[in-house]
Scaffold this motif. Structure first.
Motif, short mmCIF file in Angstrom:
data_model
loop_
_atom_site.label_atom_id
_atom_site.label_comp_id
_atom_site.label_asym_id
_atom_site.label_seq_id
_atom_site.Cartn_x
_atom_site.Cartn_y
_atom_site.Cartn_z
N ASP A 139 -11.27 0.58 -28.86
CA ASP A 139 -10.47 0.16 -27.72
C ASP A 139 -10.69 1.17 -26.61
O ASP A 139 -10.16 2.28 -26.65
N ASP A 140 -11.47 0.79 -25.61
CA ASP A 140 -11.80 1.68 -24.50
C ASP A 140 -10.85 1.40 -23.34
O ASP A 140 -10.96 0.38 -22.66
N ARG A 141 -9.90 2.30 -23.09
CA ARG A 141 -8.88 2.07 -22.09
C ARG A 141 -9.41 2.07 -20.66
O ARG A 141 -8.67 1.79 -19.72
N THR A 142 -10.70 2.39 -20.48
CA THR A 142 -11.31 2.22 -19.17
C THR A 142 -11.23 0.76 -18.75
O THR A 142 -11.09 0.44 -17.56
N ALA A 143 -11.31 -0.13 -19.73
CA ALA A 143 -11.23 -1.58 -19.47
C ALA A 143 -9.80 -2.10 -19.53
O ALA A 143 -9.58 -3.31 -19.42
N SER A 147 -9.78 -4.69 -22.89
CA SER A 147 -10.11 -4.04 -24.16
C SER A 147 -8.98 -4.17 -25.16
O SER A 147 -9.20 -4.43 -26.35
N ALA A 172 -9.10 6.35 -20.86
CA ALA A 172 -9.79 5.86 -19.68
C ALA A 172 -10.67 6.95 -19.09
O ALA A 172 -10.28 8.10 -18.99
N TYR A 194 -16.50 -3.56 -29.81
CA TYR A 194 -16.20 -2.77 -28.61
C TYR A 194 -15.47 -3.64 -27.60
O TYR A 194 -15.90 -4.76 -27.31
N GLY A 196 -14.70 -2.79 -24.30
CA GLY A 196 -14.77 -2.34 -22.92
C GLY A 196 -15.80 -3.01 -22.04
O GLY A 196 -16.19 -4.16 -22.23
N GLY A 200 -19.77 1.37 -20.61
CA GLY A 200 -19.31 1.96 -21.87
C GLY A 200 -20.04 1.39 -23.07
O GLY A 200 -20.37 2.13 -24.01
#
Length: 358
Positions: A139-143, A147, A172, A194, A196, A200
């Motif tokens: 879980d990529d918090r940039t997205a 995400s 993020a 993934y 994100g 990433g």
């Protein structure tokens, strides 16, 4: 049409614009319509303030009965708020999620949401040649919300009697994917999901390749972008994706859409072109039915007619539930795989058996 033609979602915007243009040209010429159709196009460049302005301009035009758009999640709430205040119905095709969906009853969702699309991922992995027993869930918090929706859907949809999860959350702005890759490989994962964005996903693909890993990696639609292919290079090969749009050049159910598109625009359809074509034709049918029932052609009547209409399009059947969310019988998602540096269409994903967008 409210669209991103020059920002981060321009591929989706062009696809929809061309599909809608094809539909309206055909209908104006051969549809025997009791009215003439015109398309007003507003480009929001993928920017929320610009999206609000574009929505306000469309809402202020009394000739506009229906809007198709906007294109991206980032601008969806800014635009939908304006359309709701103006009681102008809007049909969204490529937006996967709205933060405040319940506040926008004028909005119709022409595709399954991001969470529903994510529910298809476990089935895609299970149907592969080597079904995984241990899945790394990144879980990529940039997205942000995208995400979270993807990874939460997967977590809720896997068969826990057969599959275990190794969840990891990236703050993020994370750029170094080597540490999370080392953690996942130390656990012995044989698949990675993934949640994100394309940059990433490329970093993760490169890190997995550098570590010598050879399992299956799969991501959501937000990562399925040419940027992923260019940034990841050879490490992109074999990556899988689930998306809300079909590929009419490869989908046999899309009939002759792709050849007609090539003749009209000189190239293969981009994402959401077939969906745009279907949406435009459905809206026009709703306009025709409104007049046939002896009702005046206005925004409220067109929206009411659309809510009860079912349209069997070239991309997927279109229908809506009482909230306005997608309720057609089409696939929850479509599968793609990177092969020889391009996204190859694999067909519809199997229907998910559990979970929801809520």
């Amino acid at each position: 049409m409210h669209v991103d033609l020059s920002g981060p979602q321009a591929r989706y915007g062009r696809g929809q614009y061309r599909g809608i243009t094809m539909a309206l040209e055909e209908l104006n010429e051969h549809g025997n319509l009791p009215f003439q159709l015109e398309l007003a196009v507003h480009d929001d460049v993928g920017d929320p303030p610009s999206a609000a302005r574009a929505a306000a301009e469309l809402a202020a035009d009394p000739a506009v009965l229906m809007v198709i758009g906007p294109t991206g999640d980032a601008v969806a709430d800014s635009a939908a708020r304006v359309y709701q205040d103006a009681a102008l119905p809007v049909l969204s095709l490529s937006v996967g999620n709205l933060a405040h969906r319940a506040d926008y009853p004028v909005l119709l969702h022409g595709r399954p949401g991001t969470g529903t699309t994510g529910l298809a991922i476990p089935g895609c992995l299970a149907a592969g040649e080597h079904p995984p027993a241990l899945i790394g869930l990144v879980d990529d918090r940039t997205a942000d919300t995208h995400s979270w929706l993807i990874t939460r859907a997967v977590s809720g949809a896997v068969d826990r009697t057969r599959v275990a999860l190794v969840p990891r959350v990236l703050p993020a702005g994370t750029e170094d994917f080597a540490p999370v890759t080392a953690e996942l490989l130390a656990e012995g994962v044989d698949a990675v999901v993934y949640g994100g964005l394309p940059d990433g996903a490329a970093r993760l693909a490169l890190a997995l390749r550098a570590a010598g890993w050879s399992g299956t990696a799969i991501a959501g639609e937000a990562a399925m972008d040419p940027l992923f292919l260019s940034d990841a290079g050879e490490a992109a090969e074999g990556w899988r994706f689930v998306a809300g749009h079909t590929d009419p050049a490869s989908d046999t159910r899309a009939g002759g859409f792709a050849p007609v598109h090539r003749r009209r625009f000189g190239e293969d359809p981009e994402p959401y072109a077939a969906e745009g074509y279907d949406a435009a034709r459905m809206v026009v049918i709703a306009m025709q039915r409104t007049l046939e029932e002896g009702e005046s052609l206005n925004r409220a009547n067109v929206l009411r007619r659309l809510r009860i209409l079912t349209y069997n399009g070239v991309a997927r059947p279109l229908a809506f539930d009482r909230v306005g969310d997608y309720a057609g019988t089409g696939p929850a998602a479509y599968q793609y795989e990177v092969e020889a540096g391009r996204f190859r269409f694999l067909g519809p994903a199997a229907a998910p058996t559990t979970g929801s967008d809520e």
